[in-house]
Write a protein that holds these residues in place. Structure first.
Motif, PDB file in Angstrom:
ATOM      1  N   VAL A  40      18.671   2.666  24.437  1.00 30.65           N
ATOM      2  CA  VAL A  40      18.381   1.224  24.469  1.00 30.65           C
ATOM      3  C   VAL A  40      18.827   0.652  25.812  1.00 30.65           C
ATOM      4  N   ALA A  41      20.041   1.004  26.240  1.00 34.02           N
ATOM      5  CA  ALA A  41      20.568   0.498  27.510  1.00 34.02           C
ATOM      6  C   ALA A  41      19.717   0.977  28.679  1.00 34.02           C
ATOM      7  N   ARG A  42      19.273   2.206  28.601  1.00 32.67           N
ATOM      8  CA  ARG A  42      18.475   2.749  29.698  1.00 32.67           C
ATOM      9  C   ARG A  42      17.106   2.063  29.800  1.00 32.67           C
ATOM     10  N   ALA A  43      16.486   1.780  28.654  1.00 36.03           N
ATOM     11  CA  ALA A  43      15.203   1.065  28.661  1.00 36.03           C
ATOM     12  C   ALA A  43      15.386  -0.350  29.209  1.00 36.03           C
ATOM     13  N   LEU A  44      16.460  -1.002  28.822  1.00 35.54           N
ATOM     14  CA  LEU A  44      16.728  -2.353  29.326  1.00 35.54           C
ATOM     15  C   LEU A  44      16.984  -2.328  30.838  1.00 35.54           C
ATOM     16  N   ALA A  45      17.689  -1.304  31.320  1.00 37.21           N
ATOM     17  CA  ALA A  45      17.962  -1.189  32.755  1.00 37.21           C
ATOM     18  C   ALA A  45      16.677  -0.924  33.528  1.00 37.21           C
ATOM     19  N   ALA A  46      15.796  -0.102  32.968  1.00 35.89           N
ATOM     20  CA  ALA A  46      14.514   0.180  33.624  1.00 35.89           C
ATOM     21  C   ALA A  46      13.684  -1.102  33.710  1.00 35.89           C
ATOM     22  N   ARG A  47      13.782  -1.916  32.677  1.00 36.96           N
ATOM     23  CA  ARG A  47      13.056  -3.189  32.669  1.00 36.96           C
ATOM     24  C   ARG A  47      13.453  -4.043  33.876  1.00 36.96           C
ATOM     25  N   ASP A  48      14.715  -4.002  34.236  1.00 32.50           N
ATOM     26  CA  ASP A  48      15.186  -4.801  35.377  1.00 32.50           C
ATOM     27  C   ASP A  48      14.534  -4.364  36.689  1.00 32.50           C
ATOM     28  N   LEU A  49      13.977  -3.160  36.724  1.00 32.67           N
ATOM     29  CA  LEU A  49      13.358  -2.639  37.943  1.00 32.67           C
ATOM     30  C   LEU A  49      11.842  -2.836  37.960  1.00 32.67           C
ATOM     31  N   ALA A  50      11.304  -3.423  36.909  1.00 34.53           N
ATOM     32  CA  ALA A  50       9.850  -3.620  36.850  1.00 34.53           C
ATOM     33  C   ALA A  50       9.369  -4.488  38.001  1.00 34.53           C
ATOM     34  N   TYR A  51       8.114  -4.247  38.384  1.00 38.05           N
ATOM     35  CA  TYR A  51       7.467  -5.051  39.428  1.00 38.05           C
ATOM     36  C   TYR A  51       6.350  -5.829  38.767  1.00 38.05           C
ATOM     37  N   ALA A  52       6.634  -7.072  38.423  1.00 41.66           N
ATOM     38  CA  ALA A  52       5.667  -7.881  37.675  1.00 41.66           C
ATOM     39  C   ALA A  52       5.627  -9.304  38.217  1.00 41.66           C
ATOM     40  N   PRO A  53       5.257  -9.448  39.520  1.00 48.57           N
ATOM     41  CA  PRO A  53       5.261 -10.791  40.133  1.00 48.57           C
ATOM     42  C   PRO A  53       4.141 -11.694  39.628  1.00 48.57           C
ATOM     43  N   TYR A  54       3.149 -11.143  38.951  1.00 49.80           N
ATOM     44  CA  TYR A  54       2.008 -11.954  38.498  1.00 49.80           C
ATOM     45  C   TYR A  54       2.174 -12.400  37.057  1.00 49.80           C
ATOM     46  N   SER A  55       2.456 -11.470  36.168  1.00 51.16           N
ATOM     47  CA  SER A  55       2.613 -11.836  34.758  1.00 51.16           C
ATOM     48  C   SER A  55       4.042 -12.255  34.428  1.00 51.16           C
ATOM     49  N   HIS A  56       4.988 -11.799  35.213  1.00 47.27           N
ATOM     50  CA  HIS A  56       6.417 -11.995  34.915  1.00 47.27           C
ATOM     51  C   HIS A  56       6.800 -11.389  33.568  1.00 47.27           C
ATOM     52  N   PHE A  57       5.986 -10.464  33.089  1.00 49.86           N
ATOM     53  CA  PHE A  57       6.253  -9.764  31.827  1.00 49.86           C
ATOM     54  C   PHE A  57       6.816  -8.391  32.177  1.00 49.86           C
ATOM     55  N   LEU A  58       8.125  -8.306  32.236  1.00 48.89           N
ATOM     56  CA  LEU A  58       8.791  -7.073  32.643  1.00 48.89           C
ATOM     57  C   LEU A  58       8.979  -6.148  31.447  1.00 48.89           C
ATOM     58  N   VAL A  59       8.666  -4.885  31.668  1.00 44.86           N
ATOM     59  CA  VAL A  59       8.784  -3.879  30.611  1.00 44.86           C
ATOM     60  C   VAL A  59       9.519  -2.664  31.163  1.00 44.86           C
TER      61      VAL A  59
END
Ligand SMILES: [Zn+2]
Length: 140
Positions: free
Chosen positions: A14-33
């Motif tokens: 869970v922590a690792r998925a949340l940390a990966a989310r912080d690295l998402a590149y989503a400047p258009y949708s702002h929907f980070l996954v």
């Protein structure tokens, strides 16, 4: 991370998925996954969505993680943790469900866990998320 006893460390994933989310590149949708994908031997691969100004070129976090798994020589998924900030936590899109199915010899044994930073979670099997899915076996 490898789980010699066959049990994955749920809290760490869970922590690792949340940390990966912080690295998402989503400047258009702002929907980070973010994703933490567990291969059949317990090796974990991170993924995050990567958008593009040409929207159709964007790639989801799940498919990003699958590509990394394949490049490392793995061909089967045991579990996928998907982190978003939505409530309830978001499920993988249809394209990602199909991609995950490609690497799921037994879709009923693949866990898909959706989480968010608030601690909410939902869990399914891949078989439940893509019933009667199309596979290579149908290509004849
Ligand atoms: Zn997707």
């Amino acid at each position: 991370m490898s789980a010699a006893d066959g049990r994955d460390d749920d809290a760490a994933l869970v922590a690792r998925a949340l940390a990966a989310r912080d690295l998402a590149y989503a400047p258009y949708s702002h929907f980070l996954v973010g994703v933490a994908l567990v291969a059949d031997d317990g090796t974990v691969f991170d993924g995050a969505n990567v958008e593009n100004a040409s929207y159709g070129l964007s790639i989801c976090a799940e498919r990003n993680a699958v590509a990394r798994m394949v490049l490392a020589g793995h061909r089967a998924i045991r579990a996928v943790y998907v982190a978003t900030t939505t409530s309830p936590p978001a499920t993988p899109c249809g394209m990602c469900r199909q991609t995950l199915l490609e690497f799921a010899p037994d879709p009923a044994a693949v866990r898909v866990v959706a989480v968010n930073p608030a601690g909410e979670r939902a869990e399914w099997t891949l078989a439940a998320l893509i019933p009667a899915g199309f596979t290579g076996a149908q290509l004849g």
